[in-house]
Design an enzyme around this catalytic site. Sequence first.
Site, PDB file in Angstrom:
ATOM      1  CG  ASP A 492      -2.143  -1.025   1.083  1.00 14.67           C
ATOM      2  OD1 ASP A 492      -2.216  -1.505   0.034  1.00 14.67           O
ATOM      3  OD2 ASP A 492      -3.012  -1.006   2.095  1.00 14.67           O
ATOM      4  CD  GLU A 569      -9.174  -3.014   1.080  1.00 18.68           C
ATOM      5  OE1 GLU A 569     -10.050  -3.509   1.845  1.00 18.68           O
ATOM      6  OE2 GLU A 569      -8.165  -2.601   1.594  1.00 18.68           O
ATOM      7  CD  GLU A 573      -6.963   4.751   0.529  1.00 12.06           C
ATOM      8  OE1 GLU A 573      -6.915   5.684   1.585  1.00 12.06           O
ATOM      9  OE2 GLU A 573      -7.023   3.885   0.381  1.00 12.06           O
TER      10      GLU A 573
END
Length: 1016
Positions: A492, A569, A573
């Site tokens: 991430d 996911e 973002e």
Amino acid sequence: MSSYLRSFIFGLLTISLAQCSPILKDTKDTKFSTGSNISLKKRDTNVFDSVVDTINPASYFGTVSHPVTPAGVSTDSLSSPIETNKFFDNNLLGSRTNFMYADPFRYWWQSSDTMGGICIAHTDDNQRVMDTDDTIPSYYYEPIGICSLGFGASGITSNTDPIVDEIDQMSARFTFSWDSSSMQLTLTEGMAVTTAVYTNAIPQIFSSTLYINDFVEVPGTSAVQKYRVTMSDNHVWLIYIYGDSLTLTESTSQMLVGSNTFNGYIQIAKIPLGDGTAEALYDTYAGVYITGISISGYVEDAVGYYSFDFTTAGDTSVEPLFFLLPHQVDTAVSGTKVTSIVLASLVSGDMNAAAGNSITFAEAIPQDIGFLPWSPTGGQIGYSEEALEIIAEVAGTELGEDFSANSNLNSMYYSGKVLAKYAMLCVTINDILGDETSSEQCIQKLEAAFARFVDNQQIYPLTYDNTWKGVVSVAGLSGDSLADFGNSYYNDHHFHYGYFVFTAAVIGHIDPDWINTGNNKEWVNFLVRDVANPSSNDPYFPKHRMIDIYHGHGWASGLFESNDGKDEESTSEDYNFFFGMKLWGQVIGDSDMEDRANIILGIERNALNKYMLYADGNVQPTSMQPNYVAGITFMNKITHTTYFGTNIEYIQGIHMLPITPISAFIRGPSFVLAEWNALLASVIDYVDSGWRSLLYANLAIAEPEESYEYFSSSDFNTDYLDDGASRAWYLAYAAGLWANDAVYYPVSSSSTTTTSTSTGSVTTTSTTATASCTLPISYTSTPTTTSISGTCNGATFDASLYVCDGTVLCPIVNGVSYQNCNGACYNPSQYGCDNGALGPVQSSSTTSSITPTPTTTSSITPTPTTTSTTTTAQSTGMQLCGSNYYDASSYYCDNDQLCPIIDGVDYLSCNGACYNPSQYVCSDGSLSPNTVTTTKATTTFTPTPTTTTTPTPTTTSATSTNVIAQCGSAWYDSQSYICYGNILCPIINGSPLLACGNACYDSSIYGCSNGALVAA
């Protein structure tokens, strides 16, 4: 509406008019059809090979060795950056036998003494495993472990581990070596034929799960030998042999063995089920194979071009076949011939094989989207009086929050979200409210909070990992690999660091001097390089760690094995990082970075709306369309859920946050409205967390009025606001898109671009400019549509409403043509222009006109500014009070103080407070009631600032008329607030709250000890 805000808005309108920017309108469409032979004039600079920086991050962060080391990587490659989020990473981790997903095929190392080597697998849509438990399927996946065919050799055993080298963003090379023999495969994304190069080896072709139904030799090609093999699942594969003479024979029902030691290469290709033309096409393009893929790109006008440039081996006179994903088929413009060969991808629809040595694609890009809200319909961003007042009030409250304390968290992710919240607040204050004083305060607080991270003084600092080559949090390096969502293990990073890059762009936008102060620029660039370094000339980071240019979006997961490969996911973002990178490139003057980010954003809009957001034209199964978003997209699976829960607001909302100007570029209004009506409208009243406000903020893209009404409600519940969200920004976003009764139009970078369709072409737009702002007189609700009859500095205008003075458009008001003075428009009957500065025309007949923007205070509500001289002769019109001009019909200048005129009464100054002389007298700098006046007495408090921590205010008799006082730099109503030093505290039910440190408190509930609150 207060006289302060009225003057403030008129001042903003004057500035806005002087700085009119063009609003882009469509004039002509240029269509690039798939496979056309248009000539593309490329720029000299390839933005995908432009170094961001080459500073060694270890000199800033120190260095560590990672607890996970790359498995099977060659010694030479270990000294170079190693990719951490690519399709082949499963082979670098753990047992190394997990699956590698190189669309359209799956590969894996099969460690075996009898069938060792690299397995190849492909499954069709009819083999897909769908969720059958729910009416609307929540997941599907492709079956794994089916080894359709595999490359092996006599001598490869379970002890023959592949060595990996030539690691790049879209490919890696795998070499099996034993004795004096070897077998080598380069695996790339999109390759249509799989090739194994043999040296002094006896080849084996095997299947460990299927059986050979039919095996025949096929003559008539350039290959030394060609075979057609039909497996027990009825799928047909072709085998081409180049090099030494070699014959394959069927040794078992699962094994083909070479007749002799062989030097050369063997290729395997799959014929789509029932396709009668594919074999001839494979014959045409067989013999060449891809050993590497480089990416190049440039921007021209509002179109971003990017190319895949292939390095090939074998018969290089032949163009290689390469599978294109649906978003690439739509936008390919040069260098390729798309064939009729179609294979199903893993989770991204059908793929078409195309031939070419270099393939170029064109995407419409968000070139003109900046810090202000952007309308996807091409509408103008505008604000009403009411909206500006509410935004100012809410922004003032949020400005009072402790930026540094709130962002000092034990997570880079959560800290970044809070910083980005305050960045959006600063944009709201600076770019929409135009409040310079409050903007300065906001940006100073934001810079102070950001400095903790630049100085690496956060709870879990960053460090440079010299093993994989990247900047990671220390949080998970000594124990919990999942700390801070796995940041230490490269999970991430685009989600986490995107918030910081965006925040830095906002700071640099408002305070350009900050960029080159200390290590600010270098620190932000480290994050950009970690996530999206474009160049192999940067030796400290791999190329494009978190973005897969081929698939058109990012992947996460990092150094964690996964049967289904990497995953994504949060689409939002993902693109948030590249929006921040685009703006950061803009403010630091790195045009290559900005162009690169624009191209990626254009690619992501196309790809995300085909694969993860179920907008019109998406490729996902019809039965799953009612989910509207994929949820988590793996390389081999889609599942409508999140890692943190199954609430519908979580699943849909994680693909929305954060809401920024780029949101509407990716998420179209029709998609947003359909998702809202189908899934969210029925549950929104039951969402009792910060997700509720996020859903409403997203709704502004389609229904800005409903969104605005929610955020502007007098009973808005801040419990429904996420810690990473600014209500002021949400208000500004919704109000600006709605533009109802708009009287003010901030300088906008709105543009209209046409999205590419699903018919195999991309539509781009060339534009012309028209005036994007007008001067509403007496607060007209919307700009008037007029005929165009002039051009001024590239902007067209109606000459009946405007004049062009130099390069500035100025209005015609009541028959008077306003003139330009150094960018400001003025009424020549009321002002003069001397050396670029405005001054009043001294005349007794002057009338009130638009005032320059007053200097405003930290509470955001615009207020008068104190001056250094006294003007005694008051009259209507513009007057000079020290160095400030003011409207003498609304203000009075008294002893270095501007005070208002209320109900015809000139308020006077007393030690910083303005008062009504008929009700108060000023003695030795203190106010006391005017006892001559008969009034109804009430209890109030003196506005004179005090210096103690928790003082007891002195009560005095007073009238019910407001006293306008000053506390620090803030103005306030002394019947509603009380000032302790520079701290304003409210008066509630007639009782003032006390001050303790920077907090106001009720003394019946709390006490104050050494500046901290304690229980009473």
